[in-house]
Design an enzyme around this catalytic site. Structure first.
Site, PDB file in Angstrom:
ATOM      1  N   GLU A   8      22.587  -0.323  11.428  1.00 59.74           N
ATOM      2  CA  GLU A   8      21.822  -0.715  12.615  1.00 59.74           C
ATOM      3  C   GLU A   8      20.332  -0.627  12.307  1.00 59.74           C
ATOM      4  O   GLU A   8      19.843   0.383  11.770  1.00 59.74           O
ATOM      5  CB  GLU A   8      22.175   0.195  13.799  1.00 59.74           C
ATOM      6  CG  GLU A   8      21.630  -0.340  15.111  1.00 59.74           C
ATOM      7  CD  GLU A   8      21.926   0.595  16.292  1.00 59.74           C
ATOM      8  OE1 GLU A   8      21.266   0.447  17.321  1.00 59.74           O
ATOM      9  OE2 GLU A   8      22.806   1.472  16.166  1.00 59.74           O
ATOM     10  N   GLN A  15      -1.257   7.934   7.668  1.00 61.89           N
ATOM     11  CA  GLN A  15      -0.165   8.912   7.743  1.00 61.89           C
ATOM     12  C   GLN A  15       1.058   8.449   6.949  1.00 61.89           C
ATOM     13  O   GLN A  15       1.781   9.261   6.369  1.00 61.89           O
ATOM     14  CB  GLN A  15       0.215   9.175   9.202  1.00 61.89           C
ATOM     15  CG  GLN A  15      -0.891   9.821  10.015  1.00 61.89           C
ATOM     16  CD  GLN A  15      -1.385  11.108   9.368  1.00 61.89           C
ATOM     17  OE1 GLN A  15      -0.587  11.974   8.989  1.00 61.89           O
ATOM     18  NE2 GLN A  15      -2.691  11.226   9.205  1.00 61.89           N
ATOM     19  N   LEU A  67      18.893  -5.940   6.017  1.00 58.39           N
ATOM     20  CA  LEU A  67      19.937  -5.755   5.007  1.00 58.39           C
ATOM     21  C   LEU A  67      21.319  -5.749   5.659  1.00 58.39           C
ATOM     22  O   LEU A  67      21.497  -5.229   6.765  1.00 58.39           O
ATOM     23  CB  LEU A  67      19.698  -4.437   4.261  1.00 58.39           C
ATOM     24  CG  LEU A  67      18.410  -4.434   3.425  1.00 58.39           C
ATOM     25  CD1 LEU A  67      18.030  -3.012   3.025  1.00 58.39           C
ATOM     26  CD2 LEU A  67      18.557  -5.319   2.194  1.00 58.39           C
ATOM     27  N   ARG A 107      13.247  -7.957   4.908  1.00 53.37           N
ATOM     28  CA  ARG A 107      14.569  -8.588   5.036  1.00 53.37           C
ATOM     29  C   ARG A 107      15.492  -7.591   5.706  1.00 53.37           C
ATOM     30  O   ARG A 107      15.524  -6.414   5.325  1.00 53.37           O
ATOM     31  CB  ARG A 107      15.178  -8.927   3.666  1.00 53.37           C
ATOM     32  CG  ARG A 107      14.388  -9.871   2.807  1.00 53.37           C
ATOM     33  CD  ARG A 107      14.150 -11.219   3.422  1.00 53.37           C
ATOM     34  NE  ARG A 107      15.362 -11.983   3.650  1.00 53.37           N
ATOM     35  CZ  ARG A 107      15.417 -13.054   4.451  1.00 53.37           C
ATOM     36  NH1 ARG A 107      14.344 -13.459   5.099  1.00 53.37           N
ATOM     37  NH2 ARG A 107      16.546 -13.705   4.615  1.00 53.37           N
ATOM     38  N   ASN A 112      13.537   4.144   4.267  1.00 53.70           N
ATOM     39  CA  ASN A 112      12.575   3.149   4.764  1.00 53.70           C
ATOM     40  C   ASN A 112      11.457   3.862   5.506  1.00 53.70           C
ATOM     41  O   ASN A 112      11.652   4.950   6.040  1.00 53.70           O
ATOM     42  CB  ASN A 112      13.290   2.198   5.726  1.00 53.70           C
ATOM     43  CG  ASN A 112      12.374   1.128   6.284  1.00 53.70           C
ATOM     44  OD1 ASN A 112      11.587   0.520   5.544  1.00 53.70           O
ATOM     45  ND2 ASN A 112      12.432   0.896   7.581  1.00 53.70           N
ATOM     46  N   HIS A 135       8.875   3.180   8.704  1.00 54.37           N
ATOM     47  CA  HIS A 135       8.713   2.311   9.870  1.00 54.37           C
ATOM     48  C   HIS A 135       7.487   2.764  10.655  1.00 54.37           C
ATOM     49  O   HIS A 135       7.318   3.962  10.907  1.00 54.37           O
ATOM     50  CB  HIS A 135       9.970   2.397  10.752  1.00 54.37           C
ATOM     51  CG  HIS A 135       9.906   1.494  11.934  1.00 54.37           C
ATOM     52  ND1 HIS A 135      10.139   0.137  11.839  1.00 54.37           N
ATOM     53  CD2 HIS A 135       9.587   1.727  13.220  1.00 54.37           C
ATOM     54  CE1 HIS A 135       9.977  -0.414  13.030  1.00 54.37           C
ATOM     55  NE2 HIS A 135       9.644   0.534  13.893  1.00 54.37           N
ATOM     56  N   SER A 175       0.828  -1.219   0.000  1.00 55.15           N
ATOM     57  CA  SER A 175       0.000   0.000   0.000  1.00 55.15           C
ATOM     58  C   SER A 175       0.861   1.266   0.000  1.00 55.15           C
ATOM     59  O   SER A 175       0.514   2.259  -0.640  1.00 55.15           O
ATOM     60  CB  SER A 175      -1.001  -0.002   1.166  1.00 55.15           C
ATOM     61  OG  SER A 175      -0.376   0.255   2.388  1.00 55.15           O
ATOM     62  N   ASN A 176       1.994   1.225   0.685  1.00 57.20           N
ATOM     63  CA  ASN A 176       2.900   2.385   0.605  1.00 57.20           C
ATOM     64  C   ASN A 176       3.482   2.512  -0.802  1.00 57.20           C
ATOM     65  O   ASN A 176       3.662   3.624  -1.311  1.00 57.20           O
ATOM     66  CB  ASN A 176       4.019   2.257   1.644  1.00 57.20           C
ATOM     67  CG  ASN A 176       3.580   2.733   3.007  1.00 57.20           C
ATOM     68  OD1 ASN A 176       3.421   3.931   3.232  1.00 57.20           O
ATOM     69  ND2 ASN A 176       3.345   1.801   3.927  1.00 57.20           N
TER      70      ASN A 176
HETATM   71  C1  GRF Z   1       3.885  -0.614   6.760  1.00 53.88           C
HETATM   72  O1  GRF Z   1       3.253  -0.486   7.991  1.00 53.88           O
HETATM   73  C2  GRF Z   1       5.310  -0.125   6.850  1.00 53.88           C
HETATM   74  O2  GRF Z   1       5.474   0.931   7.742  1.00 53.88           O
HETATM   75  C3  GRF Z   1       6.030  -1.325   7.361  1.00 53.88           C
HETATM   76  O3  GRF Z   1       5.432  -2.421   6.734  1.00 53.88           O
HETATM   77  C4  GRF Z   1       4.087  -2.076   6.377  1.00 53.88           C
HETATM   78  C5  GRF Z   1       3.961  -2.305   4.906  1.00 53.88           C
HETATM   79  O4  GRF Z   1       2.650  -2.112   4.459  1.00 53.88           O
HETATM   80  N1  GRF Z   1       7.446  -1.201   7.129  1.00 53.88           N
HETATM   81  P1  GRF Z   1       2.367  -1.961   2.911  1.00 53.88           P
HETATM   82  O5  GRF Z   1       2.894  -3.237   2.241  1.00 53.88           O
HETATM   83  O6  GRF Z   1       3.049  -0.741   2.421  1.00 53.88           O
HETATM   84  O7  GRF Z   1       0.880  -1.895   2.816  1.00 53.88           O
END
Ligand code: GRF
Length: 206
Positions: free
Chosen positions: A149, A179, A99, A97, A113, A115, A18-19
């Site tokens: 890290e 968000q 890295l 994964r 990334n 998070h 989805s992102n």
């Molecule tokens: C999201 O919550 C992202 O923050 C995390 O993994 C999830 C991935 O969701 N790293 P999507 O595949 O983007 O829907």
């Protein structure tokens, strides 16, 4: 129409993506400073691959499993795909994964990334359950440069959401995800345009 060069960008996924979709949609705008040219997954059945293909983006799947415990060999195969597509910037979007320093150093300053927590709180997995258990009043998401890290890289953007009475993991993750979809495209634009940079281990100019 803008004539500025758009940075060839790959999105790495493991799941639904989805992102990834939020980044692809934002990058449809001609003036967006990144062009999404590749979506790659470490699992051939990652749902996001089909969504990317439907959006007209090239896809690649580099299955990590045949490489066993040799993470770097997997990453070299992945890196070869990135090179083959002329990628200059990599956005991890639910890429599950860890890295190695080899890959992270190779892409330093060009690897970001998202998070699902307000880093440095709740690094790692199950962030929503852990936030609920800790009883925090605010939770959220962070886009950061990747460093060796895990979940420790400098922040590019963060967004906060309230934790509401009666929240469970599903309701809280949905609030955070909204968000994520808002700030990840913004953060990618900042990095692709050079407005946010990693210098001496610090994110500057954001
Ligand atoms: C999201 O919550 C992202 O923050 C995390 O993994 C999830 C991935 O969701 N790293 P999507 O595949 O983007 O829907």
């Amino acid at each position: 129409m803008s004539t500025a060069r758009r940075v060839p960008t790959a999105i790495l996924i493991s799941g639904r993506g989805s992102n990834m979709v939020a980044l692809i949609e934002a990058a449809r705008a001609a003036e967006f400073p990144a062009e999404i040219v590749l979506v790659a997954a470490n699992l051939p059945d990652a749902g996001g691959l089909q969504r990317a293909a439907a959006a007209g983006i090239a896809t690649a799947s580099v299955d990590h499993r045949p490489f066993g415990k040799d993470r770097e060999a997997f990453e070299r195969a992945l890196d070869a795909e990135l090179q083959a597509h002329g990628i200059e910037l990599v956005a991890l979007a639910g890429f599950m994964r860890v890295l190695t320093p080899w890959f992270v150093t190779r892409w330093q300053g060009r690897l970001i990334n998202i998070h699902p927590s307000l880093l440095p709180d709740f690094r790692g997995t199950h962030t929503h359950a852990r936030a609920l258990e800790a009883g925090v009043a605010e939770h959220g998401c962070t886009v950061h440069f990747v460093v060796p890290e895990l979940d420790a890289g400098p922040t590019i953007l963060q967004a906060k959401v309230p934790v509401l009475p009666g929240d469970d993991e599903a309701s809280l993750s949905a609030r955070v995800l909204e968000q994520e979809h808002r700030i990840y495209p913004q953060a990618l634009a900042l990095v692709a345009s050079g407005a946010a940079r990693l210098e001496d281990g610090v994110a500057i100019g954001r």
